[in-house]
Design a protein around this motif. Structure first.
Motif, PDB file in Angstrom:
ATOM      1  N   GLN A 125       0.835  -1.203   0.000  1.00 55.86           N
ATOM      2  CA  GLN A 125       0.000   0.000   0.000  1.00 55.86           C
ATOM      3  C   GLN A 125       0.870   1.253   0.000  1.00 55.86           C
ATOM      4  O   GLN A 125       0.602   2.203  -0.719  1.00 55.86           O
ATOM      5  CB  GLN A 125      -0.924  -0.008   1.218  1.00 55.86           C
ATOM      6  N   ALA A 126       1.944   1.246   0.773  1.00 60.20           N
ATOM      7  CA  ALA A 126       2.874   2.372   0.768  1.00 60.20           C
ATOM      8  C   ALA A 126       3.550   2.496  -0.597  1.00 60.20           C
ATOM      9  O   ALA A 126       3.792   3.600  -1.082  1.00 60.20           O
ATOM     10  CB  ALA A 126       3.917   2.205   1.867  1.00 60.20           C
ATOM     11  N   GLY A 127       3.837   1.363  -1.220  1.00 55.06           N
ATOM     12  CA  GLY A 127       4.412   1.391  -2.565  1.00 55.06           C
ATOM     13  C   GLY A 127       3.496   2.069  -3.554  1.00 55.06           C
ATOM     14  O   GLY A 127       3.947   2.826  -4.424  1.00 55.06           O
ATOM     15  N   GLY A 128       2.194   1.832  -3.434  1.00 53.51           N
ATOM     16  CA  GLY A 128       1.227   2.514  -4.290  1.00 53.51           C
ATOM     17  C   GLY A 128       1.212   4.006  -4.049  1.00 53.51           C
ATOM     18  O   GLY A 128       1.119   4.799  -4.984  1.00 53.51           O
ATOM     19  N   ILE A 129       1.340   4.407  -2.791  1.00 51.79           N
ATOM     20  CA  ILE A 129       1.378   5.840  -2.453  1.00 51.79           C
ATOM     21  C   ILE A 129       2.637   6.475  -3.022  1.00 51.79           C
ATOM     22  O   ILE A 129       2.589   7.569  -3.588  1.00 51.79           O
ATOM     23  CB  ILE A 129       1.275   6.024  -0.927  1.00 51.79           C
ATOM     24  N   PHE A 130       3.771   5.793  -2.891  1.00 54.14           N
ATOM     25  CA  PHE A 130       5.021   6.322  -3.448  1.00 54.14           C
ATOM     26  C   PHE A 130       4.941   6.424  -4.969  1.00 54.14           C
ATOM     27  O   PHE A 130       5.427   7.384  -5.557  1.00 54.14           O
ATOM     28  CB  PHE A 130       6.210   5.452  -3.049  1.00 54.14           C
ATOM     29  N   LEU A 131       4.307   5.436  -5.610  1.00 51.75           N
ATOM     30  CA  LEU A 131       4.158   5.471  -7.064  1.00 51.75           C
ATOM     31  C   LEU A 131       3.274   6.634  -7.498  1.00 51.75           C
ATOM     32  O   LEU A 131       3.573   7.322  -8.474  1.00 51.75           O
ATOM     33  CB  LEU A 131       3.580   4.139  -7.560  1.00 51.75           C
ATOM     34  N   ILE A 132       2.203   6.883  -6.760  1.00 51.38           N
ATOM     35  CA  ILE A 132       1.334   8.016  -7.076  1.00 51.38           C
ATOM     36  C   ILE A 132       2.091   9.325  -6.910  1.00 51.38           C
ATOM     37  O   ILE A 132       2.018  10.215  -7.765  1.00 51.38           O
ATOM     38  CB  ILE A 132       0.065   7.995  -6.192  1.00 51.38           C
TER      39      ILE A 132
END
Length: 100
Positions: free
Chosen positions: A37-44
């Motif tokens: 989930q944090a990876g998705g936030i970093f990608l965004i």
């Protein structure tokens, strides 16, 4: 401004700022920074930086020669695809990580 100053500003706005803000957001919401989930936030966050700085403002001339996103349409496309990918990644991660 010389080339090294432009490169420092470019790296700060494309890497340090998005990852720093993503890290602070994850800390404030209690999301583990080693999760998908944090990876998705970093990608965004990274995609928004690409969309804004490359897609809307364009790149400094010397940065265009390093093989990164080289023009505005490519910056807009990479940013939009990354934002959509980050949203999907975060949604799926929240769904599957909460089950385990």
């Amino acid at each position: 401004m010389n080339d090294s100053s432009n490169l420092i500003i470019f790296l700060a706005t494309q890497l340090l700022l998005p990852f720093g803000l993503g890290y602070l957001y994850c800390r404030s919401k209690g999301i583990p920074t080693q999760s998908w989930q944090a990876g998705g936030i970093f990608l965004i966050a990274l995609s928004i930086a690409t969309l804004f700085f490359t897609g809307l403002l364009g790149l400094p001339v010397h940065v265009k020669n390093v093989g990164f996103v080289s023009n505005r349409p490519m910056g807009l496309a990479c940013g939009a695809i990354g934002i959509i990918g980050g949203i999907v990644m975060g949604f799926l991660a929240r769904r599957f990580e909460n089950k385990s």
